[in-house]
Design an enzyme around this catalytic site. Sequence first.
Site, PDB file in Angstrom:
ATOM      1  N   CYS A 126       0.849  -1.195   0.000  1.00 52.69           N
ATOM      2  CA  CYS A 126       0.000   0.000   0.000  1.00 52.69           C
ATOM      3  C   CYS A 126       0.879   1.237   0.000  1.00 52.69           C
ATOM      4  O   CYS A 126       1.878   1.305   0.729  1.00 52.69           O
ATOM      5  CB  CYS A 126      -0.906  -0.001   1.229  1.00 52.69           C
ATOM      6  SG  CYS A 126      -1.996   1.437   1.358  1.00 52.69           S
ATOM      7  N   HIS A 168      -8.998  -3.519  -2.563  1.00 54.51           N
ATOM      8  CA  HIS A 168      -8.046  -2.716  -1.778  1.00 54.51           C
ATOM      9  C   HIS A 168      -8.466  -1.249  -1.757  1.00 54.51           C
ATOM     10  O   HIS A 168      -8.501  -0.607  -0.689  1.00 54.51           O
ATOM     11  CB  HIS A 168      -6.652  -2.886  -2.386  1.00 54.51           C
ATOM     12  CG  HIS A 168      -5.569  -2.151  -1.671  1.00 54.51           C
ATOM     13  ND1 HIS A 168      -4.531  -2.780  -1.015  1.00 54.51           N
ATOM     14  CD2 HIS A 168      -5.338  -0.820  -1.513  1.00 54.51           C
ATOM     15  CE1 HIS A 168      -3.720  -1.867  -0.477  1.00 54.51           C
ATOM     16  NE2 HIS A 168      -4.178  -0.668  -0.788  1.00 54.51           N
ATOM     17  N   GLU A 169      -8.788  -0.707  -2.930  1.00 57.65           N
ATOM     18  CA  GLU A 169      -9.129   0.720  -2.996  1.00 57.65           C
ATOM     19  C   GLU A 169     -10.489   1.010  -2.366  1.00 57.65           C
ATOM     20  O   GLU A 169     -10.663   2.033  -1.696  1.00 57.65           O
ATOM     21  CB  GLU A 169      -9.087   1.210  -4.447  1.00 57.65           C
ATOM     22  CG  GLU A 169      -7.725   1.088  -5.107  1.00 57.65           C
ATOM     23  CD  GLU A 169      -6.596   1.703  -4.299  1.00 57.65           C
ATOM     24  OE1 GLU A 169      -6.825   2.721  -3.612  1.00 57.65           O
ATOM     25  OE2 GLU A 169      -5.478   1.172  -4.350  1.00 57.65           O
ATOM     26  N   HIS A 172     -10.199   1.229   1.348  1.00 56.93           N
ATOM     27  CA  HIS A 172      -9.716   2.535   1.811  1.00 56.93           C
ATOM     28  C   HIS A 172     -10.881   3.488   2.087  1.00 56.93           C
ATOM     29  O   HIS A 172     -10.830   4.303   3.023  1.00 56.93           O
ATOM     30  CB  HIS A 172      -8.809   3.177   0.749  1.00 56.93           C
ATOM     31  CG  HIS A 172      -7.355   2.844   0.887  1.00 56.93           C
ATOM     32  ND1 HIS A 172      -6.623   3.113   2.035  1.00 56.93           N
ATOM     33  CD2 HIS A 172      -6.486   2.277   0.027  1.00 56.93           C
ATOM     34  CE1 HIS A 172      -5.376   2.726   1.864  1.00 56.93           C
ATOM     35  NE2 HIS A 172      -5.257   2.211   0.653  1.00 56.93           N
TER      36      HIS A 172
END
EC number: 3.5.1.88
Length: 214
Positions: A126, A168-169, A172
Amino acid sequence: MGTPNDHAPLTERVEELLDGGLPLTIVAAGDPVLRRATVPYDGQLEPALLARFVEALRVTMRAAPGVGLAAPQVGVELRIAVIEDPAPVPEEVRLTRGRVPQPFRVLVNPAYEPVGDSRAAFFEGCLSVPGWQAVVARPAEVRLTGQDEHGQALDEVFEGWPARIVQHETDHLDGVLYLDRAEPRSLSSNLAMAERWAQPTPEEAAQALGFELP
């Protein structure tokens, strides 16, 4: 360049951020902005400012370099992220990880759900946790919904490495870092990754470091 004042109106904060020049500064783990859920995008930025902000995310992602970047990673609590992956990897890695090129995409108000029960575990890093990687087991296939930067509906199934990127995004945007989902014993420095664990799969790392794979 510091993070814009949290109490300033959003438009002013984004304009101030962009006026500081590109690429933007990427926020590192430990900053509360990475742990707060984002606000759904609902036209808070005028079209021209939104376009500038998206372009800034693109430039910053490429400069890092990375394959995705979410608005909180530059200090903005909006539910917006960008992804792009030219996938310059060897054929063995491409086949093992399902890593295929992804064009530049803007994800607005994205959400995902697993498709099926299959899971895949690979080392993941990351931009907000520089210098480290860890193994994360994620759904191998997901359905992503949301919009693009023009308000057009997005409803698409991703598999392989692109599925990992969008998870993953999107995480966030919910205040979740990949470390929250990672196998703690797999945590490795980038140097250790280069010297020991560059194989297409993390099987050798699992055996040596003492963790299980799905």
